[in-house]
Design an enzyme around this catalytic site. Structure first.
Site, PDB file in Angstrom:
ATOM      1  CB  SER A 267      -0.957  -0.048   1.197  1.00 31.62           C
ATOM      2  OG  SER A 267      -1.973   0.918   1.077  1.00 31.62           O
TER       3      SER A 267
ATOM      4  CG  ASP B  61      -4.159  -2.032   0.789  1.00 31.49           C
ATOM      5  OD1 ASP B  61      -3.133  -2.690   1.023  1.00 31.49           O
ATOM      6  OD2 ASP B  61      -4.349  -0.882   1.220  1.00 31.49           O
TER       7      ASP B  61
END
Length: 349
Positions: A50, A195
């Site tokens: 991320s 993610d």
């Protein structure tokens, strides 16, 4: 000794590891008396999830004029949050209203983030990153982890290569915050990804396994990891509140719980692994222990909260001054002792 740099997810809290990176790079420049020295020259392998994946992609991005050189400094990597953080996490009032009633699956307009990433990376590809790395994501249709591997992009060509901007979009597609990233490899294979924090908020363990698997002559005691975290949220959630709320409205809380538990588990396993070979000092974890001075939400990107996160990062640097100095001394000495630091050198044989 092979040295891994790993950076966690955490949204706007990426400012914290970003400030550690800046401090390390400045210390390396001072110690070596080399104004243009880069932190990445002193590590062999990189991993990011991320916000951490975005940071390391900026660090490893090649220069437009000379692709063998690094385009951005650690300070310029940090600037993506200081300059664009509020813009990326700015939700229009109508989006917040509709999201509250479950009428939107994500809070933020991904086009803003995509434009920022395009400005940073243009059409640069994963295969062009300057050092071996992995960046995490999760395939929602195949229901499996997806690791963007720089070396696979080089060895397998277009079928495993991606635009860096798409890699960063995928690794940061946190559920309920941004929409699922539907991206395509250079060979036009479709990947629906979210993610990587859903399985590897702290990607250090994934990095360790990747290096051991790919370079099978390595043992764990030959590896040293610097793992930079964004701090674990300790918000307590009330059972009755959870029970009464709509499923979509508790999405951010579930993401917070999932990411924190994932990071804690990885940290615990790594400490146990290195302790088992009497090399506890080969795994260094630096992150804030207390987030009470800031709003810990990954999208809390108001100007005021960003200033508070900067203060928290500055405090973390100060508290770890001696440790950072020791890390710098060790990596500089290690670099002097080696001529070829490529983790993937065995592929040439």
């Amino acid at each position: 000794m092979k040295r891994i740099l790993s950076i966690d997810g955490g949204g706007i809290r990426g400012i914290v590891p970003g400030m550690i990176l800046v401090a390390l790079e400045e210390k390396i420049r001072q110690a070596t008396e080399t104004p243009n020295a880069h932190l990445t020259d002193y590590f062999d392998f990189f991993a990011g999830t991320s916000t951490g994946g975005i940071l390391l992609s900026i660090l490893l991005c090649p220069d437009d004029q000379d692709p063998t050189k690094q385009k951005y400094t650690a300070k310029q990597a940090l600037d993506i949050y200081l300059t664009h953080g509020t813009e990326i996490f700015a939700a229009k009032r109508w989006r917040r209203f509709l999201s509250k009633f479950g009428l939107l699956s994500e809070l933020y307009d991904n086009q803003v983030l995509e434009k920022v990433l395009l400005d940073y990376f243009g059409d640069r590809k994963l295969s062009e990153l300057l050092k071996p790395c992995i960046i995490t994501a999760y395939n929602i249709e195949l229901r499996k982890n997806h690791l963007f591997r720089q070396q696979k992009a080089i060895s397998h060509g277009d079928s495993r290569d991606f635009f860096i901007r798409d890699v960063c979009r995928a690794t940061s597609a946190a559920p309920t915050y941004f929409s699922v990233a539907e991206i395509f490899s250079v060979a036009k294979t479709r990947y629906p990804l979210v993610d990587g924090g859903v399985f590897a908020h702290n990607p250090s363990l994934s990095a360790l396994l990747e290096v051991i698997k790919s370079y099978n002559t390595y043992k764990i005691n030959d590896i040293w990891i610097l793992s930079l975290g964004t701090g674990l949220s300790k918000i307590s959630y009330n059972y009755e509140d959870f029970k009464k709320k709509r499923a979509i409205s508790i999405g951010p809380a579930l993401v917070d719980i999932m990411s924190s538990s994932s990071a804690e588990s990885s940290d615990y396993f790594l400490k146990q692994l290195f302790r088992s070979v009497n090399k506890s000092h080969n795994y260094i974890r630096i992150e804030p222990n207390n987030l009470s001075s800031i709003d810990p939400a990954m999208d809390a990107a108001s100007v005021a909260n960003i200033q508070k996160i900067i203060s928290l990062g500055d405090k973390l640097v100060s508290e770890n001054e001696e440790l950072l100095n020791q890390i710098v001394a060790d990596v500089i000495q290690d670099k002097k002792n080696k001529t070829d630091r490529s983790v993937w050198n065995f592929l040439k044989n």
